[in-house]
Design a protein around this motif. Structure first.
Motif, PDB file in Angstrom:
ATOM      1  N   ASP A  31      78.813  16.985 115.455  1.00 21.03           N
ATOM      2  CA  ASP A  31      78.172  16.185 114.407  1.00 21.03           C
ATOM      3  C   ASP A  31      79.284  15.539 113.596  1.00 21.03           C
ATOM      4  O   ASP A  31      80.015  16.220 112.868  1.00 21.03           O
ATOM      5  N   ARG A 173      64.504  17.285 119.746  1.00 22.48           N
ATOM      6  CA  ARG A 173      65.697  16.476 119.950  1.00 22.48           C
ATOM      7  C   ARG A 173      65.522  15.596 121.196  1.00 22.48           C
ATOM      8  O   ARG A 173      64.805  15.963 122.132  1.00 22.48           O
ATOM      9  N   SER A 202      63.866   8.026 114.140  1.00 25.05           N
ATOM     10  CA  SER A 202      63.548   8.138 112.725  1.00 25.05           C
ATOM     11  C   SER A 202      62.040   8.139 112.500  1.00 25.05           C
ATOM     12  O   SER A 202      61.513   8.955 111.737  1.00 25.05           O
ATOM     13  N   ALA A 207      65.527  14.350 116.229  1.00 21.52           N
ATOM     14  CA  ALA A 207      66.983  14.233 116.174  1.00 21.52           C
ATOM     15  C   ALA A 207      67.498  13.632 117.476  1.00 21.52           C
ATOM     16  O   ALA A 207      66.946  13.868 118.550  1.00 21.52           O
ATOM     17  N   HIS A 229      75.372  12.721 116.174  1.00 22.91           N
ATOM     18  CA  HIS A 229      75.472  13.854 117.094  1.00 22.91           C
ATOM     19  C   HIS A 229      75.839  13.337 118.471  1.00 22.91           C
ATOM     20  O   HIS A 229      75.133  12.488 119.037  1.00 22.91           O
TER      21      HIS A 229
END
Length: 258
Positions: A31, A173, A202, A207, A229
């Motif tokens: 990250d 994710r 978003s 994620a 990420h």
């Protein structure tokens, strides 16, 4: 799909030894917003570092379900032995899960044995063939979420992992395939697609992780456009039965360059 041979809360078809040995290599996911490693992905390898293909080519249809279970157990055992403190991401084949509650028992048992918190487990949905039942896959994701696990949709933008899955599935994710990442710093078409995916993530509260990052220029463009990420050879190659360390100085330098 076979019928689940559940007995005493376990699927007996999935139990038993494999006729070959394997181990895991670990590759970090970073990250750039915090300049740290957040997750390690477990990747199957031969005991002496042989390729994933050398192992996967030995997995016959009758061993598929047993192999899927064995990978989970081995990854958690080894991560614990190595003292991993970040999240552990494990690939799984959705067609190798009969009944989520039964097929997860070996995973829960080894996690309890070594003291691995379930909230630090991420299951990556890997599709080597198209999911036979999207409803079945949705059931797996929902069941895993209820047990405290996170899920990730792997290789998004390539092969079978396409937009249609997101009409019905709610993974935590999305891992953006390297086909979209390769050369993204200088390719306007890739840039447009990646920006659209950032907006999608978003809007859906998912994620995003960019896979296959191989250059500093790619890393910086991705981060500057909302993809903090990242994973790829630029940061580290998979490390056989060990964890990559010492990335913090380079991660801090990248963050400063943003």
């Amino acid at each position: 799909m076979h019928q689940c041979a559940e007995k005493d809360g376990r699927c007996v078809i999935c139990d038993g030894p494999l006729p070959f040995e394997f181990t895991m290599a670990f590759q970090p996911i970073v990250d750039l917003a915090t300049a740290r490693v957040t997750t390690h992905e477990a990747l199957v390898r031969g005991p002496a570092g042989e390729s994933a293909y050398s192992i996967l080519s030995q997995v016959t249809p009758d061993l598929l379900y047993r192999f899927d279970q064995a990978c989970r157990v081995r990854a958690i055992e080894l991560a614990s032995q190595l003292g991993m403190t970040e999240d552990l991401s494990i690939n799984f084949l959705p067609n190798a899960v009969y009944e989520p509650a039964a097929c997860i028992q070996a995973t829960l048992a080894i996690a309890a044995k070594v003291g691995w918190p379930t909230e630090r487990l991420v299951f990556e949905i890997t599709e080597t063939e198209k999911v036979r039942s999207q409803a079945h896959l949705r059931g797996i994701i929902e069941a895993y979420r209820s047990m405290g696990f996170a899920t990730a949709l792997d290789d998004f933008g390539n092969g079978f992992a396409n937009l249609d899955l997101l009409t019905d599935l709610r993974p935590d994710r999305i891992k953006i395939d390297r086909v979209l990442v390769d050369g993204c710093d200088s390719d306007p078409r890739r840039q447009a697609i990646l920006r659209a995916i950032v907006g999608l993530g978003s809007a859906l509260d998912i994620a995003l992780i960019a896979e296959g990052v191989e250059t500093r220029e790619e890393a910086l463009w991705l981060a500057r456009n909302g993809l903090m990420h990242q994973q790829g050879f630029y940061y580290a190659r998979p490390s056989l039965a060990s964890l990559v360390s010492g990335l913090e100085p380079s991660l801090h330098a990248l963050r400063e360059a943003l």
